[in-house]
Design a protein around this motif. Structure first.
Motif, PDB file in Angstrom:
ATOM      1  N   GLN A  42      16.921 -56.937 -56.817  1.00 41.90           N
ATOM      2  CA  GLN A  42      17.938 -56.585 -55.821  1.00 41.90           C
ATOM      3  C   GLN A  42      18.903 -57.760 -55.563  1.00 41.90           C
ATOM      4  OE1 GLN A  42      16.295 -55.807 -51.920  1.00 41.90           O
ATOM      5  NE2 GLN A  42      15.100 -57.698 -51.893  1.00 41.90           N
ATOM      6  N   THR A  43      18.828 -58.777 -56.412  1.00 42.56           N
ATOM      7  CA  THR A  43      19.782 -59.895 -56.338  1.00 42.56           C
ATOM      8  C   THR A  43      19.796 -60.506 -54.937  1.00 42.56           C
ATOM      9  OG1 THR A  43      21.081 -58.606 -57.936  1.00 42.56           O
ATOM     10  CG2 THR A  43      22.090 -60.610 -57.118  1.00 42.56           C
ATOM     11  N   CYS A  44      18.595 -60.789 -54.426  1.00 42.62           N
ATOM     12  CA  CYS A  44      18.512 -61.402 -53.090  1.00 42.62           C
ATOM     13  C   CYS A  44      18.354 -62.914 -53.180  1.00 42.62           C
ATOM     14  CB  CYS A  44      17.382 -60.781 -52.272  1.00 42.62           C
ATOM     15  SG  CYS A  44      15.705 -61.131 -52.837  1.00 42.62           S
ATOM     16  N   PHE A  45      18.102 -63.441 -54.383  1.00 40.96           N
ATOM     17  CA  PHE A  45      18.023 -64.892 -54.637  1.00 40.96           C
ATOM     18  C   PHE A  45      16.796 -65.559 -54.013  1.00 40.96           C
ATOM     19  CE2 PHE A  45      22.551 -63.643 -54.455  1.00 40.96           C
ATOM     20  CZ  PHE A  45      22.972 -63.999 -55.726  1.00 40.96           C
ATOM     21  N   MET A  46      15.881 -64.768 -53.430  1.00 38.82           N
ATOM     22  CA  MET A  46      14.740 -65.384 -52.753  1.00 38.82           C
ATOM     23  C   MET A  46      13.806 -66.087 -53.743  1.00 38.82           C
ATOM     24  SD  MET A  46      15.323 -64.982 -49.557  1.00 38.82           S
ATOM     25  CE  MET A  46      13.824 -65.706 -48.937  1.00 38.82           C
ATOM     26  N   PRO A  60      24.952 -63.602 -60.205  1.00 41.52           N
ATOM     27  CA  PRO A  60      25.510 -62.948 -59.022  1.00 41.52           C
ATOM     28  C   PRO A  60      25.793 -61.467 -59.244  1.00 41.52           C
ATOM     29  CG  PRO A  60      27.185 -64.257 -60.136  1.00 41.52           C
ATOM     30  CD  PRO A  60      25.889 -64.545 -60.824  1.00 41.52           C
ATOM     31  N   ASP A  61      25.720 -61.014 -60.482  1.00 43.91           N
ATOM     32  CA  ASP A  61      26.045 -59.617 -60.766  1.00 43.91           C
ATOM     33  C   ASP A  61      24.861 -58.729 -60.413  1.00 43.91           C
ATOM     34  OD1 ASP A  61      26.847 -57.157 -61.920  1.00 43.91           O
ATOM     35  OD2 ASP A  61      28.182 -58.265 -63.258  1.00 43.91           O
ATOM     36  N   ALA A  62      25.072 -57.834 -59.450  1.00 43.87           N
ATOM     37  CA  ALA A  62      23.965 -57.036 -58.917  1.00 43.87           C
ATOM     38  C   ALA A  62      23.651 -55.818 -59.771  1.00 43.87           C
ATOM     39  CB  ALA A  62      24.289 -56.582 -57.495  1.00 43.87           C
ATOM     40  N   ASP A  63      24.566 -55.409 -60.598  1.00 40.86           N
ATOM     41  CA  ASP A  63      24.392 -54.130 -61.287  1.00 40.86           C
ATOM     42  C   ASP A  63      24.299 -54.242 -62.808  1.00 40.86           C
ATOM     43  OD1 ASP A  63      24.579 -52.507 -58.889  1.00 40.86           O
ATOM     44  OD2 ASP A  63      26.688 -53.090 -58.847  1.00 40.86           O
ATOM     45  N   TYR A  82      21.002 -73.383 -55.009  1.00 38.62           N
ATOM     46  CA  TYR A  82      20.840 -72.648 -53.742  1.00 38.62           C
ATOM     47  C   TYR A  82      19.747 -73.294 -52.901  1.00 38.62           C
ATOM     48  CZ  TYR A  82      20.362 -68.582 -50.586  1.00 38.62           C
ATOM     49  OH  TYR A  82      20.306 -67.754 -49.490  1.00 38.62           O
TER      50      TYR A  82
ATOM     51  N   PRO B  63      16.974 -62.766 -46.754  1.00 40.28           N
ATOM     52  CA  PRO B  63      17.958 -63.447 -47.602  1.00 40.28           C
ATOM     53  C   PRO B  63      19.290 -63.734 -46.921  1.00 40.28           C
ATOM     54  CG  PRO B  63      17.777 -61.131 -48.245  1.00 40.28           C
ATOM     55  CD  PRO B  63      16.901 -61.331 -47.038  1.00 40.28           C
ATOM     56  N   ARG B 202      21.232 -51.543 -53.262  1.00 39.71           N
ATOM     57  CA  ARG B 202      21.331 -52.959 -53.621  1.00 39.71           C
ATOM     58  C   ARG B 202      22.162 -53.752 -52.626  1.00 39.71           C
ATOM     59  NH1 ARG B 202      21.145 -52.039 -60.024  1.00 39.71           N
ATOM     60  NH2 ARG B 202      18.924 -52.435 -60.251  1.00 39.71           N
ATOM     61  N   LEU B 204      22.255 -56.402 -49.668  1.00 39.53           N
ATOM     62  CA  LEU B 204      21.427 -57.609 -49.685  1.00 39.53           C
ATOM     63  C   LEU B 204      20.073 -57.410 -48.993  1.00 39.53           C
ATOM     64  CD1 LEU B 204      21.367 -60.547 -50.631  1.00 39.53           C
ATOM     65  CD2 LEU B 204      22.225 -61.209 -48.385  1.00 39.53           C
ATOM     66  N   GLY B 205      19.015 -57.564 -49.764  1.00 37.99           N
ATOM     67  CA  GLY B 205      17.663 -57.485 -49.232  1.00 37.99           C
ATOM     68  C   GLY B 205      17.192 -56.088 -48.876  1.00 37.99           C
ATOM     69  N   CYS B 206      17.990 -55.091 -49.194  1.00 38.68           N
ATOM     70  CA  CYS B 206      17.739 -53.744 -48.647  1.00 38.68           C
ATOM     71  C   CYS B 206      16.967 -52.805 -49.566  1.00 38.68           C
ATOM     72  CB  CYS B 206      19.056 -53.081 -48.245  1.00 38.68           C
ATOM     73  SG  CYS B 206      19.782 -53.781 -46.735  1.00 38.68           S
ATOM     74  N   ALA B 238      32.760 -56.617 -55.421  1.00 37.39           N
ATOM     75  CA  ALA B 238      32.372 -55.413 -56.167  1.00 37.39           C
ATOM     76  C   ALA B 238      31.178 -55.651 -57.088  1.00 37.39           C
ATOM     77  CB  ALA B 238      33.562 -54.899 -56.967  1.00 37.39           C
ATOM     78  N   PHE B 239      31.043 -56.863 -57.582  1.00 38.36           N
ATOM     79  CA  PHE B 239      29.966 -57.152 -58.534  1.00 38.36           C
ATOM     80  C   PHE B 239      28.665 -57.532 -57.844  1.00 38.36           C
ATOM     81  CE2 PHE B 239      32.182 -61.140 -57.650  1.00 38.36           C
ATOM     82  CZ  PHE B 239      31.131 -62.003 -57.381  1.00 38.36           C
ATOM     83  N   SER B 240      28.715 -57.717 -56.525  1.00 39.83           N
ATOM     84  CA  SER B 240      27.665 -58.474 -55.845  1.00 39.83           C
ATOM     85  C   SER B 240      26.838 -57.635 -54.892  1.00 39.83           C
ATOM     86  CB  SER B 240      28.331 -59.625 -55.078  1.00 39.83           C
ATOM     87  OG  SER B 240      27.462 -60.194 -54.133  1.00 39.83           O
ATOM     88  N   SER B 241      25.659 -58.173 -54.551  1.00 41.77           N
ATOM     89  CA  SER B 241      24.782 -57.547 -53.564  1.00 41.77           C
ATOM     90  C   SER B 241      25.060 -58.040 -52.149  1.00 41.77           C
ATOM     91  CB  SER B 241      23.330 -57.904 -53.916  1.00 41.77           C
ATOM     92  OG  SER B 241      23.171 -59.316 -53.880  1.00 41.77           O
ATOM     93  N   VAL B 242      25.877 -59.078 -52.020  1.00 44.07           N
ATOM     94  CA  VAL B 242      25.936 -59.780 -50.737  1.00 44.07           C
ATOM     95  C   VAL B 242      26.860 -59.060 -49.751  1.00 44.07           C
ATOM     96  CG1 VAL B 242      26.423 -61.962 -49.569  1.00 44.07           C
ATOM     97  CG2 VAL B 242      25.300 -61.968 -51.796  1.00 44.07           C
ATOM     98  N   PRO B 301      25.284 -70.048 -46.348  1.00 40.81           N
ATOM     99  CA  PRO B 301      25.271 -70.463 -47.760  1.00 40.81           C
ATOM    100  C   PRO B 301      25.166 -69.273 -48.712  1.00 40.81           C
ATOM    101  CG  PRO B 301      23.685 -71.737 -46.475  1.00 40.81           C
ATOM    102  CD  PRO B 301      24.229 -70.689 -45.558  1.00 40.81           C
ATOM    103  N   ASN B 302      24.439 -68.228 -48.280  1.00 39.46           N
ATOM    104  CA  ASN B 302      24.224 -67.089 -49.187  1.00 39.46           C
ATOM    105  C   ASN B 302      25.510 -66.323 -49.448  1.00 39.46           C
ATOM    106  OD1 ASN B 302      24.304 -66.097 -46.524  1.00 39.46           O
ATOM    107  ND2 ASN B 302      23.238 -64.243 -47.135  1.00 39.46           N
ATOM    108  N   LEU B 305      27.274 -68.055 -52.465  1.00 34.80           N
ATOM    109  CA  LEU B 305      26.525 -68.140 -53.717  1.00 34.80           C
ATOM    110  C   LEU B 305      27.139 -67.279 -54.832  1.00 34.80           C
ATOM    111  CD1 LEU B 305      23.983 -69.580 -54.691  1.00 34.80           C
ATOM    112  CD2 LEU B 305      22.649 -67.647 -53.861  1.00 34.80           C
ATOM    113  N   PRO B 306      27.379 -65.979 -54.578  1.00 36.83           N
ATOM    114  CA  PRO B 306      27.949 -65.172 -55.671  1.00 36.83           C
ATOM    115  C   PRO B 306      29.325 -65.652 -56.120  1.00 36.83           C
ATOM    116  CG  PRO B 306      27.582 -63.814 -53.698  1.00 36.83           C
ATOM    117  CD  PRO B 306      27.073 -65.182 -53.391  1.00 36.83           C
ATOM    118  N   ARG B 324      28.987 -51.040 -49.877  1.00 33.04           N
ATOM    119  CA  ARG B 324      27.640 -50.563 -50.226  1.00 33.04           C
ATOM    120  C   ARG B 324      27.007 -49.938 -48.992  1.00 33.04           C
ATOM    121  NH1 ARG B 324      25.453 -52.413 -55.246  1.00 33.04           N
ATOM    122  NH2 ARG B 324      26.705 -54.111 -56.082  1.00 33.04           N
TER     123      ARG B 324
END
Lengths: 108, 545
Positions: A42-46, A60-63, A82, B63, B202, B204-206, B238-242, B301-302, B305-306, B324
């Motif tokens: 899920q791209t949470c980086f944890m 960073p690409d989630a998909d 990070y 996160p 997707r 963040l953290g969900c 668009a590319f990111s989960s954040v 910081p998060n 990151l992307p 999202r």
């Protein structure tokens, strides 16, 4: 999404296997864990934060799944970047208490 | 709840199940679950906490940078904080609950300070406690949970609740996915702290937040409320989960040709949603003065990151954005709370955090950010105490109760069909992701979606899971299906626009609908209304008369 478990850095502690909240990794006896369910990431980086040797890279690409270039990432200081930003490495501890939200987001 | 559904199965149908006994079982190890566990244990309860993922990294908070609704106990400041969102929430929140949450949150933040959370200090040396960095916060909470003697079951999704002969909740069972075995906890009381439902978007953290606790609750007869306030979308590259939206206050939103989308902002996302239906939308954070950039980076910081990893400078370069779905996570719908201990409408069952309704402090407007964080730690502490107290009254004989499994679908090998859980999940997403269905609602499209969602539920009703992995996925898909149906039934029942709920054919607020909508049921979903406790401004009522 998770793209890299560095074979050269990994110490097979399997902390990432535990810490990943969506169970992406599988432990392998006496070896680095494998990315067994990449699409579940899920791209949470944890996982990066919990890796003690900066062996992981989450793109960073989630998909979309890409291919990480370990030497480029290492040279750019991305591996572990990070963890340093949140103050979770030796030497970066002061970062833990530098949250500036009270200046830019909320009053208190 | 009255008598036991004869379909409830015996607990003895799985060999190789690891059994535990507890006074309080907490399901979910995010902020709400960890506060519940710590509080219950501090009152002498034996506590087991089962997390679907890893207590410490699971959920939306871990996160993220988390603003907290943390207001000094000064009557004027508190009044301002409570009044601030009353109109946005459609006058559906409750002042008494707001006061309680502000008090409890203040205490909990001081407690975190005492436990060693590294709050920043300003130039005068004063600690500033309005924000919690998720990784740091949840690492600390995990260590406090362990120190309290709580047994943590990581990677142990709960599948279904257990009920006694009278219908009171008496534990839960699930799968320990890394050990490949089943678990079962006999408990005096259960706290559901499984978070909301973001439909595997997707955000963040969900992706651990699939409405599992809502389904488990409904299966034992618990009621839901405010489920129409479930269409929160977070802005993300668009590319990111954040999906952290706070910094979009510094953004301009642009079309492909560079023209500015007037009125679009982090607070006014409907303009962004409308524009996304027409074509790509870009953002650039060029309204942040350069001398703010470093502080913004240190605040979240998060968020950066992307961008850093994608080689984008968000302060000067435009980037494509998307919305999202964060569903009930940033919405306010969830299990209905019936008293100050965060009890639900079912004996022995408590709810906290995003699994519970946030209507009490937010009404119909997003609890995202600071309110949800304050609610999680407050409701968690109350639910933990309430559950511990309930279990103590039962006495240790609660373990001897005869219990039944309450799961309705996909939990047992009943000989039914095996469905592909990811196909079911995709089918639900197709009904709840599109802005033209969920963001901008209309009776025709809600009915249309409900037709397919009801059929999808009934197709799953007698399905089975095949193996452990499939069972977990199938239960998630079933919970998403059920959540979508409560959402859209409730949305149909509110024929007005109020809070975050927008009906295209009813664009205004209808003062006569100053009520809360309760929902429940599985095969047949019902809704009813309850009066709101906070008065609406008289002007609105007069206008309507």
């Amino acid at each position: 999404m998770i793209e890299l478990v560095s074979e050269s850095r990994c110490i097979a502690c399997n902390l990432c296997v535990s810490a990943c909240p969506v169970n992406v990794f599988d432990a392998v006896p006496d070896s680095p864990p494998v990315i067994a369910r990449q699409d579940d990431c899920q791209t949470c980086f944890m996982c990066e934060l919990y890796c003690p040797v900066d062996a992981l890279y989450v793109s960073p690409d989630a998909d979309r799944v890409g291919i990480a270039d370990e030497s480029l990432l290492a040279d750019a200081g991305t591996l572990g970047g990070y963890r340093r930003a949140v103050g979770w490495t030796k030497g970066s501890e002061s970062q833990r208490s530098t949250d500036q939200s009270f200046r830019v987001l909320n009053k208190y | 709840m009255g008598s036991i559904d004869s379909n409830f199965a015996s607990v003895a149908d799985h060999l190789g199940t690891r059994e535990h006994v507890a006074d309080v079982l907490v399901i979910g190890g995010g902020p709400a679950g960890t506060w519940a566990a710590v509080r219950a244990a501090s009152l002498g309860a034996r506590v087991v906490l089962a997390d679907k993922g890893f207590c410490g990294t699971s959920g939306a908070a871990a996160p993220s940078g988390n603003g907290v609704w943390y207001i000094p106990p000064d009557p004027a400041l508190r009044e301002e904080a409570m009044a601030g969102r009353e109109q946005l929430g459609g006058w559906l929140a409750d002042r008494e609950w707001m006061r309680r949450v502000l008090d409890q949150t203040w205490d909990n933040m001081l407690q975190l300070d005492e436990w060693g959370y590294p709050f920043p200090r300003d130039e005068g040396g004063t600690p500033r406690r309005g924000s919690l960095q998720g990784p740091e916060y949840m690492r600390l909470m995990r260590s406090r949970v362990k120190r309290a003697g709580v047994r943590i079951l990581d990677h142990s999704p709960a599948l279904e609740l257990l009920v006694d002969d009278k219908g009171a909740v008496a534990g839960a069972s699930g799968i320990s996915r890394q050990a490949g075995e089943r678990w079962l906890v006999r408990a005096g009381a259960v706290v559901i702290a499984t978070g909301g439902c973001a439909f595997l978007s997707r955000a963040l953290g969900c992706n651990v937040l699939t409405g599992d606790g809502l389904l488990m609750g409904a299966e034992v007869g618990a009621e839901l409320t405010s489920m129409e306030f479930s269409n929160a979308y977070g802005i993300a590259p668009a590319f990111s989960s954040v999906t952290k939206t706070a910094f979009y206050r510094y953004a301009r939103f642009l079309r492909e040709d560079g023209s500015v989308i007037e009125g679009a902002s982090g607070h006014s996302r409907s303009k962004i949603a409308r524009a996304l239906l027409q074509g790509p939308v870009y953002a650039v954070l060029d309204q942040a003065a350069p001398d703010l950039h470093d502080a913004l980076r240190l605040a979240q910081p998060n968020f950066f990151l992307p961008f850093d990893r994608a080689g984008i400078d968000p302060f000067t370069q435009r980037f494509a954005v998307t919305l999202r779905l964060e569903g009930t996570v940033r919405g306010t719908g969830g299990l209905r709370i019936t008293d100050k201990t965060c009890a639900t409408s079912v004996p022995g069952l408590y709810a906290a955090g995003d699994a519970a309704t946030r209507e009490l402090i937010c009404g119909g407007f997003t609890g995202g950010g600071s309110h949800n964080a304050a609610w999680a730690m407050s409701s968690g502490a109350w639910a933990g105490a309430g559950a511990a107290d309930y279990a103590r009254q039962l006495g240790s004989n609660h373990v001897a109760r005869h219990v039944h499994r309450a799961g309705s679908t996909a939990v047992r090998d009943t000989g039914g069909q095996v469905l592909d859980p990811s196909a079911v999940a995709s089918a639900v997403q197709a009904e709840v992701f599109p802005y033209e269905r969920n963001y901008f609602r209309h009776a025709e499209r809600l009915q249309d979606s409900l037709g397919r969602l009801d059929a999808l539920w009934h197709a799953q009703r007698h399905s089975r899971g095949a193996d452990n992995t499939r069972v977990i996925r199938a239960r998630e898909a079933a919970a998403m299906t059920a959540t979508a149906r409560w959402m859209y039934r409730s949305a149909l029942a509110r024929t007005e626009t109020r809070g975050m709920h927008k009906r295209e054919e009813h664009p205004g607020l209808d003062p006569k609908q100053h009520h809360l909508i309760t929902a429940g049921g599985l095969d047949e979903i019902w809704t009813s209304t309850r009066p709101a406790t906070t008065p609406q401004p008289e002007a609105l009522t007069k206008e309507a008369a």
